[in-house]
Design a protein around this motif. Structure first.
Motif, PDB file in Angstrom:
ATOM      1  N   LEU A 231     124.056  23.907   5.307  1.00  0.00           N
ATOM      2  CA  LEU A 231     123.977  24.713   6.494  1.00  0.00           C
ATOM      3  C   LEU A 231     122.459  25.341   6.474  1.00  0.00           C
ATOM      4  N   ASP A 232     121.905  25.521   5.291  1.00  0.00           N
ATOM      5  CA  ASP A 232     120.529  26.017   5.427  1.00  0.00           C
ATOM      6  C   ASP A 232     119.423  25.070   5.643  1.00  0.00           C
ATOM      7  N   ARG A 233     119.993  23.716   5.368  1.00  0.00           N
ATOM      8  CA  ARG A 233     118.915  22.625   5.878  1.00  0.00           C
ATOM      9  C   ARG A 233     119.179  22.377   7.037  1.00  0.00           C
ATOM     10  N   ALA A 234     120.146  22.296   7.647  1.00  0.00           N
ATOM     11  CA  ALA A 234     120.487  22.217   9.044  1.00  0.00           C
ATOM     12  C   ALA A 234     119.895  23.125   9.787  1.00  0.00           C
ATOM     13  N   ILE A 235     119.923  24.147   9.813  1.00  0.00           N
ATOM     14  CA  ILE A 235     119.295  25.511  10.460  1.00  0.00           C
ATOM     15  C   ILE A 235     117.842  25.183  10.236  1.00  0.00           C
ATOM     16  N   ILE A 237     116.031  22.301   9.758  1.00  0.00           N
ATOM     17  CA  ILE A 237     115.794  21.088  10.795  1.00  0.00           C
ATOM     18  C   ILE A 237     115.621  21.632  12.244  1.00  0.00           C
ATOM     19  N   HIS A 238     116.560  22.305  12.689  1.00  0.00           N
ATOM     20  CA  HIS A 238     116.412  22.842  14.094  1.00  0.00           C
ATOM     21  C   HIS A 238     115.594  23.913  14.413  1.00  0.00           C
ATOM     22  N   ARG A 239     115.059  24.724  13.204  1.00  0.00           N
ATOM     23  CA  ARG A 239     114.049  25.768  13.411  1.00  0.00           C
ATOM     24  C   ARG A 239     114.905  26.953  14.064  1.00  0.00           C
ATOM     25  N   THR A 240     116.257  27.447  13.573  1.00  0.00           N
ATOM     26  CA  THR A 240     116.730  28.260  14.238  1.00  0.00           C
ATOM     27  C   THR A 240     117.454  29.139  13.056  1.00  0.00           C
ATOM     28  N   ASP A 241     118.232  30.116  13.154  1.00  0.00           N
ATOM     29  CA  ASP A 241     118.583  31.092  12.156  1.00  0.00           C
ATOM     30  C   ASP A 241     120.376  31.294  12.488  1.00  0.00           C
ATOM     31  N   MET A 242     120.937  30.478  13.049  1.00  0.00           N
ATOM     32  CA  MET A 242     122.414  30.691  13.406  1.00  0.00           C
ATOM     33  C   MET A 242     123.167  29.167  13.143  1.00  0.00           C
ATOM     34  N   GLY A 243     124.218  29.559  12.540  1.00  0.00           N
ATOM     35  CA  GLY A 243     124.926  28.115  12.631  1.00  0.00           C
ATOM     36  C   GLY A 243     126.143  28.388  11.801  1.00  0.00           C
ATOM     37  N   VAL A 333     133.059  19.920  10.995  1.00  0.00           N
ATOM     38  CA  VAL A 333     132.059  19.940  11.969  1.00  0.00           C
ATOM     39  C   VAL A 333     130.672  21.107  11.556  1.00  0.00           C
ATOM     40  N   LEU A 334     129.559  20.442  11.697  1.00  0.00           N
ATOM     41  CA  LEU A 334     128.431  21.331  11.603  1.00  0.00           C
ATOM     42  C   LEU A 334     127.674  21.850  12.931  1.00  0.00           C
ATOM     43  N   SER A 335     127.672  23.015  13.116  1.00  0.00           N
ATOM     44  CA  SER A 335     126.947  23.627  14.526  1.00  0.00           C
ATOM     45  C   SER A 335     125.739  24.431  14.231  1.00  0.00           C
ATOM     46  N   THR A 336     124.804  24.337  15.078  1.00  0.00           N
ATOM     47  CA  THR A 336     123.596  25.206  15.087  1.00  0.00           C
ATOM     48  C   THR A 336     123.478  26.002  16.414  1.00  0.00           C
ATOM     49  N   HIS A 337     122.870  27.165  16.353  1.00  0.00           N
ATOM     50  CA  HIS A 337     122.932  28.070  17.719  1.00  0.00           C
ATOM     51  C   HIS A 337     121.663  28.341  17.786  1.00  0.00           C
ATOM     52  N   PHE A 338     121.080  28.684  19.296  1.00  0.00           N
ATOM     53  CA  PHE A 338     119.857  29.061  19.481  1.00  0.00           C
ATOM     54  C   PHE A 338     119.605  30.025  20.352  1.00  0.00           C
ATOM     55  N   ARG A 339     118.994  30.922  20.263  1.00  0.00           N
ATOM     56  CA  ARG A 339     118.802  32.162  21.179  1.00  0.00           C
ATOM     57  C   ARG A 339     118.108  32.079  22.404  1.00  0.00           C
ATOM     58  N   GLN A 340     117.684  30.971  22.706  1.00  0.00           N
ATOM     59  CA  GLN A 340     117.058  30.553  24.022  1.00  0.00           C
ATOM     60  C   GLN A 340     117.495  29.192  24.438  1.00  0.00           C
ATOM     61  N   PRO A 341     117.482  28.888  25.888  1.00  0.00           N
ATOM     62  CA  PRO A 341     117.950  27.450  26.176  1.00  0.00           C
ATOM     63  C   PRO A 341     117.221  26.402  25.441  1.00  0.00           C
ATOM     64  N   LEU A 352     119.052  15.058  11.782  1.00  0.00           N
ATOM     65  CA  LEU A 352     120.251  15.949  11.387  1.00  0.00           C
ATOM     66  C   LEU A 352     121.673  14.919  11.164  1.00  0.00           C
ATOM     67  N   ASP A 353     121.557  13.873  11.961  1.00  0.00           N
ATOM     68  CA  ASP A 353     122.598  12.728  11.840  1.00  0.00           C
ATOM     69  C   ASP A 353     122.404  12.291  10.342  1.00  0.00           C
ATOM     70  N   MET A 354     121.263  12.072   9.760  1.00  0.00           N
ATOM     71  CA  MET A 354     121.203  11.771   8.300  1.00  0.00           C
ATOM     72  C   MET A 354     121.600  12.569   7.509  1.00  0.00           C
ATOM     73  N   HIS A 355     121.290  14.103   7.806  1.00  0.00           N
ATOM     74  CA  HIS A 355     121.837  15.233   6.947  1.00  0.00           C
ATOM     75  C   HIS A 355     123.348  15.313   7.145  1.00  0.00           C
ATOM     76  N   ALA A 356     124.086  15.070   8.269  1.00  0.00           N
ATOM     77  CA  ALA A 356     125.490  15.123   8.299  1.00  0.00           C
ATOM     78  C   ALA A 356     126.111  14.072   7.560  1.00  0.00           C
ATOM     79  N   ARG A 357     125.395  12.921   7.384  1.00  0.00           N
ATOM     80  CA  ARG A 357     126.030  11.934   6.682  1.00  0.00           C
ATOM     81  C   ARG A 357     126.150  12.331   5.161  1.00  0.00           C
TER      82      ARG A 357
END
Length: 372
Positions: A231-235, A237-243, A333-341, A352-357
């Motif tokens: 999860l930390d790696r996925a977060i 990748i998407h430069r966020t802090d929620m997931g 399921v792996l989900s990430t969330h973002f504070r702005q649109p 992220l797809d590679m990381h999900a595999r």
């Protein structure tokens, strides 16, 4: 989300934590759940090898907003700072709010060191102290928790299921002086309630923290650590802090929460289990077998039933990616969330797809070990 302050004033002025085998990850879990304005100093005594260069303070700093640093002789303790005891030493806490570092000179110096540490906390802070006995071998801390209890301090112990080694918590519990036995995931929320919000140690609080246990699927501490790294790696990748990561429980046809980052304790109950009959991004991703993206929860009609939760959690965009085995079996399921649109560029989705595999392979490996 900013933490809501209680009007109650806590009398707790110090938190003392001791751990051995498996303690680094366990302590990180506790610290990651505490706010940056935690109103008491936290002293961490982790069994370390004196002969090796140690970076424990730096490692603990990675997942907390608190200030973490090595302790120094006779320094004054400050609220919101995590003090790490140097290898080969133990803490001696003084009533004037300072701390000394005593050498562990004997063969059994670690066991005696934990006891002396807790005893000094009891003598100096009495009922204004909380001590936490976490995963570790041996019986270090058992005598110390007696002293804390005699002075009406609060004693917490990590439970067996979430401990890598159960010697220290078990020895503490056997004294009859432990007030609460908790999974490591629930310790931070209890500390927030006691120290930040000034709530009493009540039966109602126990039922609240117990609900934070992972629902549905039994997960070993080692497996959970692996999922947290995923999860930390996925977060990152998407430069966020929620997931969060949900695992599929085929017996109940639900997704069960395994690990999460960035969500307030009060919202965890909402995330614990998700039925496959619900219409949510993570269920949509599971059904479709591909990533589902919500660029703005306020305008996407598919997200209408979940807007209240999104507003309470403080996010505006989300993505959910299914996790599958090499043979195509859906695992979670792996989900990430973002504070702005948020719009998603192709390269980050490909990464992220590679990381999900990789995550799917990891989950399959751990589940195969369990079956075997």
């Amino acid at each position: 989300m900013p933490r809501q302050r209680s009007n109650n004033k806590s009398n707790i002025e110090i938190v003392a934590i001791a751990a051995s085998a498996g303690g680094v990850t366990a302590i990180r879990k506790v610290l990651s759940g505490l706010p940056a304005d935690f109103p008491a100093p936290i002293l961490c005594l982790q069994h370390l090898n004196p002969s090796e260069t140690n970076v424990l303070a730096q490692v603990l700093q990675l997942q907390t907003n608190l200030t973490v640093r090595w302790a120094h002789e006779r320094e004054e303790l400050t609220a919101g700072v995590v003090y790490v005891c140097p290898p080969g030493h133990y803490f001696v806490v003084h009533a004037n709010g300072t701390v000394s570092l005593a050498p562990q000179a004997t063969k059994h110096g670690w066991v005696h060191g934990v006891n002396h540490f807790f005893e000094s906390v009891a003598q100096s802070y009495a009922d204004r102290a909380v001590v936490v006995v976490m995963t570790g071998t041996g019986k270090g801390g058992a005598e110390g928790v007696r002293a804390v209890s005699q002075q009406n301090g609060i004693v917490l112990a990590q439970d067996k299921a979430s401990s890598v080694a159960y010697g220290m918590p078990e020895a503490a519990i056997a004294t009859g002086c432990v007030d609460r036995v908790l999974p490591r995931e629930a310790i931070a929320s209890l500390l927030v309630s006691l120290v930040c919000e000034g709530n009493p140690l009540s039966n109602e609080l126990v039922s609240k923290t117990s609900s934070l246990l992972i629902a549905g699927l039994p997960i070993s501490p080692t497996f959970q650590d692996a999922l947290e790294n995923v999860l930390d790696r996925a977060i990152a990748i998407h430069r966020t802090d929620m997931g969060y990561i949900h695992l599929l429980d085929r017996q109940t046809c639900t997704l069960a929460l395994a690990v999460q980052r960035g969500f307030d304790v009060g919202l965890v109950d909402e995330l614990q289990t998700v039925s496959i009959t619900e219409y949510s991004p993570c269920i949509m991703a599971l059904r479709a077998g591909e990533t589902v993206i919500v660029e703005d929860v306020k305008v996407d009609p598919r997200f209408t039933p979940h807007r209240a939760i999104a507003a309470a959690a403080g996010y505006r965009a989300a993505q959910s990616t299914p996790l599958a085995s090499r043979t195509g079996t859906l695992l979670g399921v792996l989900s990430t969330h973002f504070r702005q649109p948020r719009k998603f560029v192709p390269w980050e989705m490909k990464l992220l797809d590679m990381h999900a595999r990789y995550a799917g392979d990891l989950i399959e490996l751990f589940q195969a070990k369990k079956v075997g």
